[in-house]
Design an enzyme around this catalytic site. Sequence first.
Site, PDB file in Angstrom:
ATOM      1  N   ASP A  52      57.113   9.173  59.878  1.00  0.00           N
ATOM      2  CA  ASP A  52      57.441   8.911  61.288  1.00  0.00           C
ATOM      3  C   ASP A  52      58.882   8.398  61.354  1.00  0.00           C
ATOM      4  O   ASP A  52      59.228   7.442  60.658  1.00  0.00           O
ATOM      5  CB  ASP A  52      56.474   7.872  61.867  1.00  0.00           C
ATOM      6  CG  ASP A  52      55.044   8.402  61.882  1.00  0.00           C
ATOM      7  OD1 ASP A  52      54.854   9.603  62.154  1.00  0.00           O
ATOM      8  OD2 ASP A  52      54.111   7.622  61.606  1.00  0.00           O
TER       9      ASP A  52
ATOM     10  N   TYR B 186      54.280  19.516  59.414  1.00  0.00           N
ATOM     11  CA  TYR B 186      55.458  19.064  60.167  1.00  0.00           C
ATOM     12  C   TYR B 186      56.686  19.882  59.816  1.00  0.00           C
ATOM     13  O   TYR B 186      57.520  20.174  60.672  1.00  0.00           O
ATOM     14  CB  TYR B 186      55.721  17.571  59.915  1.00  0.00           C
ATOM     15  CG  TYR B 186      55.132  16.729  61.007  1.00  0.00           C
ATOM     16  CD1 TYR B 186      53.768  16.458  61.034  1.00  0.00           C
ATOM     17  CD2 TYR B 186      55.920  16.237  62.043  1.00  0.00           C
ATOM     18  CE1 TYR B 186      53.207  15.718  62.048  1.00  0.00           C
ATOM     19  CE2 TYR B 186      55.373  15.492  63.062  1.00  0.00           C
ATOM     20  CZ  TYR B 186      54.015  15.232  63.054  1.00  0.00           C
ATOM     21  OH  TYR B 186      53.466  14.504  64.079  1.00  0.00           O
TER      22      TYR B 186
HETATM   23  C1  LIG Z   1      55.155  12.770  61.080  1.00  0.00           C
HETATM   24  S1  LIG Z   1      53.629  12.731  60.275  1.00  0.00           S
HETATM   25  C2  LIG Z   1      53.880  13.803  58.856  1.00  0.00           C
HETATM   26  C3  LIG Z   1      52.605  14.225  58.209  1.00  0.00           C
HETATM   27  C4  LIG Z   1      52.762  15.092  56.955  1.00  0.00           C
HETATM   28  N1  LIG Z   1      53.391  14.370  55.881  1.00  0.00           N
HETATM   29  C5  LIG Z   1      53.529  16.369  57.248  1.00  0.00           C
HETATM   30  O1  LIG Z   1      54.672  16.489  56.763  1.00  0.00           O
HETATM   31  O2  LIG Z   1      52.970  17.244  57.933  1.00  0.00           O
HETATM   32  C6  LIG Z   1      53.643  11.122  59.511  1.00  0.00           C
HETATM   33  C7  LIG Z   1      52.269  10.692  59.037  1.00  0.00           C
HETATM   34  O3  LIG Z   1      52.367   9.465  58.310  1.00  0.00           O
HETATM   35  C8  LIG Z   1      51.209   8.694  58.605  1.00  0.00           C
HETATM   36  N2  LIG Z   1      51.553   7.290  58.274  1.00  0.00           N
HETATM   37  C9  LIG Z   1      52.415   6.490  58.940  1.00  0.00           C
HETATM   38  N3  LIG Z   1      52.493   5.286  58.330  1.00  0.00           N
HETATM   39  C10 LIG Z   1      51.670   5.339  57.245  1.00  0.00           C
HETATM   40  C11 LIG Z   1      51.321   4.412  56.228  1.00  0.00           C
HETATM   41  N4  LIG Z   1      51.825   3.183  56.193  1.00  0.00           N
HETATM   42  N5  LIG Z   1      50.437   4.815  55.283  1.00  0.00           N
HETATM   43  C12 LIG Z   1      49.911   6.057  55.305  1.00  0.00           C
HETATM   44  N6  LIG Z   1      50.208   6.982  56.252  1.00  0.00           N
HETATM   45  C13 LIG Z   1      51.072   6.620  57.203  1.00  0.00           C
HETATM   46  C14 LIG Z   1      50.937   8.979  60.068  1.00  0.00           C
HETATM   47  O4  LIG Z   1      49.590   8.738  60.430  1.00  0.00           O
HETATM   48  C15 LIG Z   1      51.285  10.459  60.170  1.00  0.00           C
HETATM   49  O5  LIG Z   1      50.172  11.294  59.966  1.00  0.00           O
END
Ligand SMILES: C[S@@+](CC[C@H](N)C(=O)[O-])C[C@H]1O[C@@H](n2cnc3c(N)ncnc32)[C@H](O)[C@@H]1O
Length: 231
Positions: free
Chosen positions: A136, A212
């Site tokens: 994120d 993503y």
């Molecule tokens: C923008 S999405 C990208 C998902 C995936 N990596 C992709 O490239 O399709 C970021 C993901 O990180 C997860 N996330 C955010 N903070 C996190 C944390 N501290 N531990 C695990 N997952 C986390 C969110 O729930 C979200 O699904």
Amino acid sequence: MTDSSIHDPLTIRRLYGRQQGHSLRPKQAELVEMLLPQLEITTEEPVSATDLFGDNRPLEFEIGFGKGEHLAGQAMMRPDHGFIGCEPFLDGVVGLLTHIDNNQLKNIRLHRGDALDILEQLPDGSLDRAYLLHPDPWPKARHAKRRFMNHGPIGLIARKLKKGGEFRFGTDHPIYCSWAMMIMGQRPDFEWLAETPRDFLQRPQDWPQTRYEKKAREKGHEVWYFRYRRL
Ligand SMILES: C[S@@+](CC[C@H](N)C(=O)[O-])C[C@H]1O[C@@H](n2cnc3c(N)ncnc32)[C@H](O)[C@@H]1O
């Protein structure tokens, strides 16, 4: 940047963002009910390779696996490695469970929650690889401390990687990209593995495309790929 800020304690102790999406279809609900309990790691239990897989196999770790396509792809490429994925978002967990079920993967365990909680439980020097793909972005400067790419979390990853282990990071977000290059450039414990100036513009062959990343490409965004070796 002072030397002490490289050793900052963890700065993101709170998860931000959605954890629950729309309601599940019957097959998805079945996966959550039947398969998830067999594979889920909680913060209560030890998480070495032997604890999770019954042997001393190499371990790889993905932070925020989204719908799980990258983690499942890596797990298919290296069936003799153990993979741990962390993702708080239930839709994402269901996505990964679907890949595991469709491909009968035996080498993945997952945590529905904050990756930091499981990273902290891992034995030091136990990971061969860690992945942080399209985190994120938190583009506003006042939210910069919420970015996973900060010295607290990266220091923890450094501690859990073996010497010579690899940390992979990908983003299509220009602000995050330059922030990440600044943070990683300050770290004495990682070496950027770029071989040519164009290296970070091309996805390595053994780097399955994430959801993503696909969306970013469809929007015409540039995507940047970074590989760092733990020194
Ligand atoms: C923008 S999405 C990208 C998902 C995936 N990596 C992709 O490239 O399709 C970021 C993901 O990180 C997860 N996330 C955010 N903070 C996190 C944390 N501290 N531990 C695990 N997952 C986390 C969110 O729930 C979200 O699904």
